[in-house]
Scaffold this active site. Structure first.
Site, short mmCIF file in Angstrom:
data_model
loop_
_atom_site.label_atom_id
_atom_site.label_comp_id
_atom_site.label_asym_id
_atom_site.label_seq_id
_atom_site.Cartn_x
_atom_site.Cartn_y
_atom_site.Cartn_z
N GLU A 251 10.22 5.44 -8.27
CA GLU A 251 9.96 4.19 -7.55
C GLU A 251 8.74 4.43 -6.68
OE1 GLU A 251 10.97 1.25 -7.62
OE2 GLU A 251 12.93 1.25 -8.57
N CYS A 285 6.56 -0.60 0.57
CA CYS A 285 6.06 -0.68 -0.82
C CYS A 285 5.89 -2.13 -1.25
CB CYS A 285 7.01 0.05 -1.75
SG CYS A 285 8.71 -0.54 -1.63
#
Ligand code: NAD
Length: 484
Positions: A251, A285
């Site tokens: 991720e 993110c």
């Protein structure tokens, strides 16, 4: 909770023990004050942890599902009862404003309740069989020892979203949190599971830097790595996992588009833009890092966004009421400053912010940005909103897709059908219409495409795919002979 144990200067690996790698300072970014020390793991500490975890895991896998579920529920209740301590460390060690800390703890709780539901779900299915008299079963089995490597920006949720489902499904876990948030993302999580009476050896929490992460990734006793962090490090982790034939979940970074169409409500859109760009100083993110606006509404959007940025107070989130705290460290600050300075040198104009003092970077709005400038191309990971103006919807789609990353996008429009059609043309793992980019549900498939990850997904049911593997089992009442 931490006051009840001797955690200072220690790692959690078969109890609170000294690390071969020595100790690390725990620093408050707002002041530079050293708040504590924790143990710093080296390769030997990682090896010890993996061996203990491998020894403890088979009995845990045999433990009835309801008992594993009860353990996760106890962890959740302990967190509810002690959430102030968890939020405190997110504020002081992580530089979070208190509402971000509370939001993060809520996310962790949601993750724990979802994980607690996993062990009592069906573990497989009965298959048809090609031979009479044979029973054929597909069953899920735990992987063994799972390595979790997490970053500093949302340290509790990004550790727990892997630790909790991996343990719930019968694995042992070695967690390596980031050194910038070793307590918030590591020590406190160890303490929760310890206080909830997780059997010894099943969870090890060892703060450490790149060498500890690399040792965990390379270790032959680790079956899978769940990594959340930058794309550059993710590539290294992916390579190492490939060499050692481990399952790997990556991720990674994001450079997310927030698209403002010409029928959007600009009051609402600019508020979404400010939240998406500046929450937690843009160190998420999912931050809205590229604002793509149709030309007929661009001036008004930029004016409104700049006005919002200018009135957001920046400062020490522990000692004052502020909207933005400090960046995490000097390295992060210099990278944000490099991207802003080089984008301005390339012709962009600063409409708000663009300055900093110590680690406090002002919320910044950049206009006259083109798609070739650094602020558009790179993940900034700071409180910066670069605005690119386009003249058609097709150009907006092309600009939004013009990135190696593919985590999330959001669209502001007066027409949900127009938003739905626009969303269908984007190649991100997540897309939101009439919202901003920062969203998380513990039960939705979270993950990105391209440089944002390798297609892995977090979120309740998806945990089965991440943290177990299939075993095909056949059974006959009686064995039979063969032509040979
Ligand atoms: P980072 O990649 O520098 O560090 C992440 C973790 O990897 C840390 O624990 C670090 O110690 C460890 N590490 C460093 N070198 C290693 C190596 N060679 N082998 C193994 N582990 C190693 O990232 P960061 O700066 O801490 O975090 C910010 C990045 O994370 C941003 O790019 C952000 O977009 C990304 N992120 C992604 C998600 C997501 O879910 N997609 C969520 C949060 C953050």
């Amino acid at each position: 909770m931490l006051d009840d144990v001797d955690w200072r200067g220690k790692i959690f690996s078969g109890g609170w023990v000294a690390a071969h790698g020595g100790t690390l300072p725990v620093t408050e970014p707002a002041t530079g004050e050293v708040l504590a020390e924790v143990g710093q793991a080296d390769a030997q500490d990682i090896d010890n942890a993996v061996q203990q975890a491998a020894a403890a895991q088979p009995a845990w896998a045999e433990t009835p599902g309801p008992e594993r579920a009860a353990l996760i529920r106890r962890v959740a209740r302990l967190l509810e009862d002690n959430r102030a301590e968890f939020e405190h460390w997110l504020v002081r060690e992580g530089g979070a404003i208190p509402p971000k800390a509370a939001f993060e703890v809520d996310l962790v709780l949601a993750e724990l309740w979802e994980a607690a539901a996993l062990p009592t779900q069906p573990w497989g299915h009965l298959l048809p069989t090609s031979e009479a008299g044979r029973e054929s079963i597909a069953r899920r089995v735990p992987l063994g020892v799972v390595g979790v490597i997490s970053p500093w920006n949302f340290p509790q949720i990004l550790s727990m979203r892997a630790v909790a489902p991996a343990l719930a499904l019968g694995n042992a876990v070695v967690l390596k949190p980031d050194v910038n948030t070793a307590v918030a993302g590591g020590t406190l999580i160890a303490r929760l599971f310890e206080a909830a009476s997780l059997p010894a050896g099943l969870l090890h929490v060892l703060a450490g830097d790149a060498p500890a992460g690399a040792a965990l990734t390379e270790h032959p006793g680790v079956a899978a790595i769940s990594f959340t962090g930058s794309t550059a490090v993710g590539r290294l982790v992916g390579e190492a996992a490939g060499r050692t034939l481990k399952r790997v979940s990556l991720e990674l970074g994001g450079n997310n588009a927030l698209v403002i169409l010409d029928d959007a409500d600009l009051e609402v859109a600019s508020s979404a833009g400010a939240w998406g760009a500046f929450l937690h100083q843009g160190q998420v993110c999912m931050t809205a890092g590229r604002h793509i606006v149709l030309d007929t509404v661009a001036d008004e959007y930029i004016d409104r966004l700049a006005a919002r940025a200018a009135q957001l107070p920046v400062g020490d989130p522990f000692r004052g009421e502020v909207a933005l705290g400090p960046l995490i460290n000097a390295k992060q600050l210099s990278n944000v400053d490099r991207i802003v300075t080089s984008t301005v040198s390339a012709g962009a104009s600063v409409r708000a912010g663009g300055k900093y003092a110590d680690l406090f970077y002002e919320p910044t709005v950049l206009a006259d940005v083109t798609t070739s400038m650094p602020a558009f191309r790179e993940e900034i990971f700071g409180p910066v909103a670069p605005v690119v103006v386009v003249s058609t919807e097709d150009e907006a789609v092309a600009a939004a897709n013009d990135s190696e990353y593919g985590l999330v996008a959001a669209i502001q429009t007066g027409s949900v059908e127009r938003g739905r059609a626009f969303a269908a043309r984007l190649r991100t793992g997540i897309v939101h219409v009439n919202d901003q980019t920062l969203n998380n549900d513990a039960f939705a498939p979270f993950g990105g495409t391209g440089a944002s990850g390798n297609g892995t997904r977090f979120g309740s049911a998806h945990s089965w795919d991440e943290f177990t593997q299939w075993q095909w089992v056949t059974l006959r009442e009686q064995a039979h002979g063969f032509p040979f």
